[in-house]
Design a protein around this motif. Structure first.
Motif, short mmCIF file in Angstrom:
data_model
loop_
_atom_site.label_atom_id
_atom_site.label_comp_id
_atom_site.label_asym_id
_atom_site.label_seq_id
_atom_site.Cartn_x
_atom_site.Cartn_y
_atom_site.Cartn_z
N LYS A 1 -3.45 -1.61 -5.39
CA LYS A 1 -2.38 -2.18 -5.30
C LYS A 1 -2.29 -3.06 -4.08
N LYS A 2 -2.75 -2.73 -2.79
CA LYS A 2 -2.68 -3.55 -1.82
C LYS A 2 -3.43 -4.79 -1.92
N ASP B 1 -1.56 -7.00 -4.71
CA ASP B 1 -0.40 -7.63 -4.10
C ASP B 1 -0.61 -8.77 -3.32
N GLU B 2 -1.75 -8.71 -2.33
CA GLU B 2 -2.22 -9.81 -1.46
C GLU B 2 -2.66 -11.09 -2.44
N ASP C 1 -1.55 -11.68 -5.38
CA ASP C 1 -0.41 -12.39 -5.83
C ASP C 1 0.50 -13.36 -4.92
#
Length: 216
Positions: free
Chosen positions: A186-187, A190-191, A193
């Motif tokens: 997820k990290k 998210d980065e 995106d």
């Protein structure tokens, strides 16, 4: 060790099935840990700070070389796609970033969800072994001769308890590994995106005196 071997033997085929699940889980955990923590991950904030300076200095070639310096990292691949279209229109920049993202995201997400499935399979195999063991124990109480009843009862209970325990021993660490790896996945996503959108805005507004989107 002899007690563990005896417990494994008394669990029958269910212990071997759970062991097979554990081998798959360990393999996936090690492979995903290496890829997510060492191959795909990068210090996104520091990396994008360098990209920002180069783009604002209109040094796109140097920014692309910076991305090439980390060819296996997920974020630089997406950023590079946008930089290669830096002198094109907004639509082309956006399409290039989206295409690179669609290529990178499945690689980052690959196999991690399987850990949750394997944990459930280990638990269910342990539960099935428990039910089979209890059935054997009840059958011993009903049909076994007095001299064999105690032995069959003990064997059924051992099967039930050992398969349950081994299933949970495999399932719990597998779920913990899934939690940790899902967090890292997820990290990274998210980065990708966040910084891909900011790069797109930066490339569109560069040279126009607009606000730097990376500072917002």
């Amino acid at each position: 060790m002899s007690a563990i071997a005896e417990a494994f033997r008394s669990g029958g085929i269910w212990m071997y099935l759970i062991l097979a699940v554990s081998i798959f889980a360990i393999g996936i955990t090690i492979e995903r840990f290496i890829f997510l923590f060492f191959k795909y991950n990068i210090n996104a904030q520091a990396f994008m700070a360098q990209i920002q300076k180069l783009v604002m200095a209109d040094n796109i070639d140097r920014a692309i070389k910076l991305c090439n310096a980390a060819p296996s990292r997920a974020l630089p691949k997406v950023i590079k796609a946008g930089l290669t279209r830096a002198n094109k229109g907004e639509v082309e920049i956006q399409n290039a970033i989206e295409e690179a993202t669609l290529e990178v995201v499945p690689k980052v997400q690959k196999r991690t969800p399987a850990l949750a499935v394997l944990a459930n399979i280990a638990t269910l195999l342990g539960l099935l072994g428990t039910i089979i063991g209890l059935i054997e124990a009840f059958e011993a109480l009903e049909s076994a001769t007095p001299e064999n009843r105690q032995q069959m009862l003990s064997r059924g209970i051992a099967l039930a308890m050992n398969t349950t325990a081994f299933g949970l021993v495999v399932a719990i660490p597998t779920l913990v590994a899934h939690l940790i790896l899902s967090g890292m996945t997820k990290k990274i996503l998210d980065e990708i995106d966040m910084y891909s959108v900011k790069l797109e805005n930066l490339l569109v507004t560069r040279g126009k005196g607009g606000t730097n989107p990376l500072e917002q």
